[in-house]
Write a protein that holds these residues in place. Structure first.
Motif, PDB file in Angstrom:
ATOM      1  N   ASN A 154       5.552  14.208  -6.421  1.00 39.62           N
ATOM      2  CA  ASN A 154       6.315  13.043  -6.862  1.00 39.62           C
ATOM      3  C   ASN A 154       7.453  12.703  -5.910  1.00 39.62           C
ATOM      4  O   ASN A 154       7.963  13.557  -5.179  1.00 39.62           O
ATOM      5  CB  ASN A 154       6.870  13.304  -8.272  1.00 39.62           C
ATOM      6  N   CYS A 155       7.861  11.447  -5.950  1.00 37.74           N
ATOM      7  CA  CYS A 155       8.901  10.969  -5.044  1.00 37.74           C
ATOM      8  C   CYS A 155       9.634   9.792  -5.681  1.00 37.74           C
ATOM      9  O   CYS A 155       9.246   9.298  -6.746  1.00 37.74           O
ATOM     10  CB  CYS A 155       8.281  10.518  -3.721  1.00 37.74           C
ATOM     11  N   THR A 156      10.676   9.357  -5.001  1.00 36.80           N
ATOM     12  CA  THR A 156      11.381   8.171  -5.473  1.00 36.80           C
ATOM     13  C   THR A 156      10.456   6.952  -5.401  1.00 36.80           C
ATOM     14  O   THR A 156       9.595   6.865  -4.521  1.00 36.80           O
ATOM     15  CB  THR A 156      12.635   7.906  -4.628  1.00 36.80           C
ATOM     16  N   THR A 157      10.626   6.033  -6.337  1.00 29.93           N
ATOM     17  CA  THR A 157       9.815   4.808  -6.330  1.00 29.93           C
ATOM     18  C   THR A 157      10.613   3.603  -5.836  1.00 29.93           C
ATOM     19  O   THR A 157      10.186   2.463  -6.009  1.00 29.93           O
ATOM     20  CB  THR A 157       9.277   4.513  -7.752  1.00 29.93           C
ATOM     21  N   GLU A 158      11.760   3.858  -5.221  1.00 31.53           N
ATOM     22  CA  GLU A 158      12.576   2.749  -4.708  1.00 31.53           C
ATOM     23  C   GLU A 158      11.784   1.964  -3.666  1.00 31.53           C
ATOM     24  O   GLU A 158      11.032   2.526  -2.861  1.00 31.53           O
ATOM     25  CB  GLU A 158      13.876   3.281  -4.112  1.00 31.53           C
ATOM     26  N   THR A 159      11.985   0.647  -3.700  1.00 34.44           N
ATOM     27  CA  THR A 159      11.200  -0.260  -2.856  1.00 34.44           C
ATOM     28  C   THR A 159      11.293   0.087  -1.378  1.00 34.44           C
ATOM     29  O   THR A 159      10.289   0.085  -0.661  1.00 34.44           O
ATOM     30  CB  THR A 159      11.659  -1.711  -3.083  1.00 34.44           C
ATOM     31  N   TRP A 160      12.514   0.407  -0.896  1.00 30.70           N
ATOM     32  CA  TRP A 160      12.684   0.696   0.540  1.00 30.70           C
ATOM     33  C   TRP A 160      11.821   1.885   0.979  1.00 30.70           C
ATOM     34  O   TRP A 160      11.262   1.897   2.080  1.00 30.70           O
ATOM     35  CB  TRP A 160      14.153   0.967   0.881  1.00 30.70           C
ATOM     36  N   PHE A 161      11.700   2.860   0.090  1.00 29.66           N
ATOM     37  CA  PHE A 161      10.950   4.078   0.430  1.00 29.66           C
ATOM     38  C   PHE A 161       9.460   3.780   0.535  1.00 29.66           C
ATOM     39  O   PHE A 161       8.814   4.127   1.531  1.00 29.66           O
ATOM     40  CB  PHE A 161      11.207   5.153  -0.635  1.00 29.66           C
ATOM     41  N   ILE A 162       8.922   3.118  -0.476  1.00 29.45           N
ATOM     42  CA  ILE A 162       7.485   2.812  -0.480  1.00 29.45           C
ATOM     43  C   ILE A 162       7.130   1.888   0.677  1.00 29.45           C
ATOM     44  O   ILE A 162       6.108   2.072   1.358  1.00 29.45           O
ATOM     45  CB  ILE A 162       7.057   2.189  -1.829  1.00 29.45           C
ATOM     46  N   ASN A 163       7.989   0.892   0.942  1.00 28.97           N
ATOM     47  CA  ASN A 163       7.739  -0.035   2.059  1.00 28.97           C
ATOM     48  C   ASN A 163       7.729   0.694   3.397  1.00 28.97           C
ATOM     49  O   ASN A 163       6.885   0.443   4.264  1.00 28.97           O
ATOM     50  CB  ASN A 163       8.794  -1.140   2.078  1.00 28.97           C
ATOM     51  N   MET A 164       8.673   1.617   3.565  1.00 27.32           N
ATOM     52  CA  MET A 164       8.778   2.350   4.827  1.00 27.32           C
ATOM     53  C   MET A 164       7.569   3.269   5.040  1.00 27.32           C
ATOM     54  O   MET A 164       7.053   3.384   6.149  1.00 27.32           O
ATOM     55  CB  MET A 164      10.080   3.155   4.840  1.00 27.32           C
ATOM     56  N   ILE A 165       7.119   3.880   3.955  1.00 23.84           N
ATOM     57  CA  ILE A 165       5.932   4.742   4.035  1.00 23.84           C
ATOM     58  C   ILE A 165       4.713   3.914   4.425  1.00 23.84           C
ATOM     59  O   ILE A 165       3.948   4.283   5.329  1.00 23.84           O
ATOM     60  CB  ILE A 165       5.674   5.441   2.675  1.00 23.84           C
ATOM     61  N   THR A 166       4.545   2.766   3.764  1.00 23.96           N
ATOM     62  CA  THR A 166       3.387   1.897   4.030  1.00 23.96           C
ATOM     63  C   THR A 166       3.396   1.388   5.460  1.00 23.96           C
ATOM     64  O   THR A 166       2.368   1.400   6.155  1.00 23.96           O
ATOM     65  CB  THR A 166       3.383   0.703   3.043  1.00 23.96           C
ATOM     66  N   GLU A 167       4.573   0.934   5.923  1.00 28.61           N
ATOM     67  CA  GLU A 167       4.695   0.420   7.296  1.00 28.61           C
ATOM     68  C   GLU A 167       4.383   1.495   8.324  1.00 28.61           C
ATOM     69  O   GLU A 167       3.727   1.233   9.345  1.00 28.61           O
ATOM     70  CB  GLU A 167       6.116  -0.113   7.520  1.00 28.61           C
ATOM     71  N   THR A 168       4.831   2.711   8.059  1.00 29.68           N
ATOM     72  CA  THR A 168       4.612   3.816   9.005  1.00 29.68           C
ATOM     73  C   THR A 168       3.136   4.169   9.095  1.00 29.68           C
ATOM     74  O   THR A 168       2.599   4.384  10.188  1.00 29.68           O
ATOM     75  CB  THR A 168       5.434   5.052   8.577  1.00 29.68           C
ATOM     76  N   ILE A 169       2.448   4.201   7.965  1.00 30.99           N
ATOM     77  CA  ILE A 169       1.007   4.489   7.957  1.00 30.99           C
ATOM     78  C   ILE A 169       0.250   3.378   8.678  1.00 30.99           C
ATOM     79  O   ILE A 169      -0.695   3.640   9.435  1.00 30.99           O
ATOM     80  CB  ILE A 169       0.500   4.666   6.511  1.00 30.99           C
ATOM     81  N   ASN A 170       0.680   2.140   8.479  1.00 33.04           N
ATOM     82  CA  ASN A 170       0.028   1.006   9.148  1.00 33.04           C
ATOM     83  C   ASN A 170       0.188   1.057  10.665  1.00 33.04           C
ATOM     84  O   ASN A 170      -0.605   0.468  11.408  1.00 33.04           O
ATOM     85  CB  ASN A 170       0.580  -0.317   8.610  1.00 33.04           C
ATOM     86  N   LYS A 171       1.200   1.779  11.137  1.00 30.82           N
ATOM     87  CA  LYS A 171       1.401   1.963  12.581  1.00 30.82           C
ATOM     88  C   LYS A 171       0.502   3.063  13.152  1.00 30.82           C
ATOM     89  O   LYS A 171       0.505   3.309  14.358  1.00 30.82           O
ATOM     90  CB  LYS A 171       2.872   2.327  12.864  1.00 30.82           C
ATOM     91  N   GLY A 172      -0.224   3.751  12.275  1.00 33.02           N
ATOM     92  CA  GLY A 172      -1.124   4.806  12.737  1.00 33.02           C
ATOM     93  C   GLY A 172      -0.545   6.203  12.667  1.00 33.02           C
ATOM     94  O   GLY A 172      -1.150   7.161  13.185  1.00 33.02           O
ATOM     95  N   ILE A 173       0.633   6.326  12.038  1.00 33.57           N
ATOM     96  CA  ILE A 173       1.244   7.650  11.875  1.00 33.57           C
ATOM     97  C   ILE A 173       0.774   8.249  10.554  1.00 33.57           C
ATOM     98  O   ILE A 173       0.877   7.614   9.501  1.00 33.57           O
ATOM     99  CB  ILE A 173       2.786   7.554  11.915  1.00 33.57           C
TER     100      ILE A 173
END
Length: 343
Positions: free
Chosen positions: A254-273
């Motif tokens: 489990n993790c925080t559900t704050e918007t900034w966190f989820i957005n940052m995770i999604t963006e990072t995965i989309n970069k191929g990391i």
């Protein structure tokens, strides 16, 4: 016809077990493993032949790194056909990392590779070094119908044999320094040596040993804590050449559900990391989607580490990155048990 005694190679990388105290000065000095049988005559009672090899310059395990992992793997590779088992003497602080790494690097391993060490130097009055060393060699030499019983990378410490990539160092002072909280002990040493055969790893014996030496250490670990800021994630996600991030989340992933966190995770995965979710808990498993607080991670494409240890997660990530596989294959292989590292 007399059965040939097993040949065991003892590999000394460094650590407390390889030190002996000068009783006049109290200082610790390196132990010459070429004189092993003279210093520990009990080893002559073992039904095996023992040879030794040492790092040219033994290291403190705090200085362990992937280059040394390759060095250990190459010693095993070069001596694989001449020996029936290997015992690696290693400092306890990073032993679980090295044992995990070797488990992935030694593909199709069909012989025992036993890591051990000690909390006290080999010459101290109350040392745990002798028992750990003697029993590790005894386990490595155990055979059935001329074949090794153990066919995986293990760690032996304080009367317990563990699967190496399931271990974590849990105590800096007690002799019982390691634990395997998500997988049963492989063996227990008491009056008799009891092997738990049902828990042993069974490799494909038809395939030859392959030593994987390409490891990519362009990774990072982030441990979540209440109040962690976006700046912490941003600074890590922006590291040059970063290829994977292991996030130690709460409980079952489990993790925080704050918007900034989820957005940052999604963006990072989309970069191929690659982002891998493992639990901070010593025992238990990540089950993404079990709670609402992990559903967003699953949707974003975060990789589940299941019940992998932090040490094995680091080693597996470096190993898979070194195989230069596609992002989809990386996720599939990470969530698959390759060497018994996850349930």
């Amino acid at each position: 016809m007399t059965e040939q005694k097993p040949n065991i190679l003892l590999i000394y990388t460094g650590g407390t077990i390889g030190m002996i105290r000068d009783f006049e000065t109290g200082a610790l000095k390196a132990f010459d493993f070429k004189n092993l049988l003279e210093k520990i005559p009990e080893l002559q009672l073992l039904d095996c032949n023992i040879d030794t090899v040492s790092f040219k310059e033994p290291i403190d395990s705090s200085n362990m790194n992937p280059d040394y992992w390759v060095q250990i793997a190459e010693i095993i590779e070069d001596n694989y056909n001449a020996f029936d088992g290997f015992v690696i003497l290693h400092g306890s602080d990073t032993m679980s990392y090295t044992a995990s790494a070797l488990s992935f690097m030694l593909e199709n391993l069909a012989k025992p590779v036993i890591f051990t060490g000690s909390q006290l130097p080999i010459g101290d009055l109350r040392t745990d070094a002798k028992e750990n060393l003697i029993t590790s060699i005894q386990i490595a030499s155990k055979q059935e119908q001329g074949k090794p019983i153990i066919k995986e990378v293990c760690l032996y410490f304080e009367y317990k044999l563990y699967r190496g990539n399931r271990t974590t160092k849990i105590n800096a002072e007690h002799f019982q320094a390691f634990a395997s909280l998500n997988y049963p002990d492989l063996a227990e040493s008491g009056v008799h040596l009891k092997i738990n055969n049902e828990y042993l790893y069974r490799p494909n014996l038809e395939k030859a040993l392959v030593v994987r030496k390409n490891l990519d250490s362009n990774i990072a670990i982030i441990k979540l804590f209440p109040g962690i800021s976006p700046e912490v994630f941003q600074s890590i996600f922006s590291i040059q050449n970063l290829k994977a991030v292991i996030i130690e989340t709460y409980g079952a992933g489990n993790c925080t559900t704050e918007t900034w966190f989820i957005n940052m995770i999604t963006e990072t995965i989309n970069k191929g990391i690659h982002i891998i979710n493992i639990t901070q808990c010593s025992g238990g498993s990540v089950i993404m989607g079990h709670y609402e607080t992990s559903s967003a991670l699953k949707k974003a494409g975060v990789i589940s580490g299941n019940d992998i240890t932090t040490e094995a997660a680091v080693a597996k990530t470096m190993y898979l990155l070194g195989q230069n596989i596609s992002g989809k294959s990386f996720k599939t292989m990470y969530e698959t048990s390759l060497r018994g590292e996850i349930t």
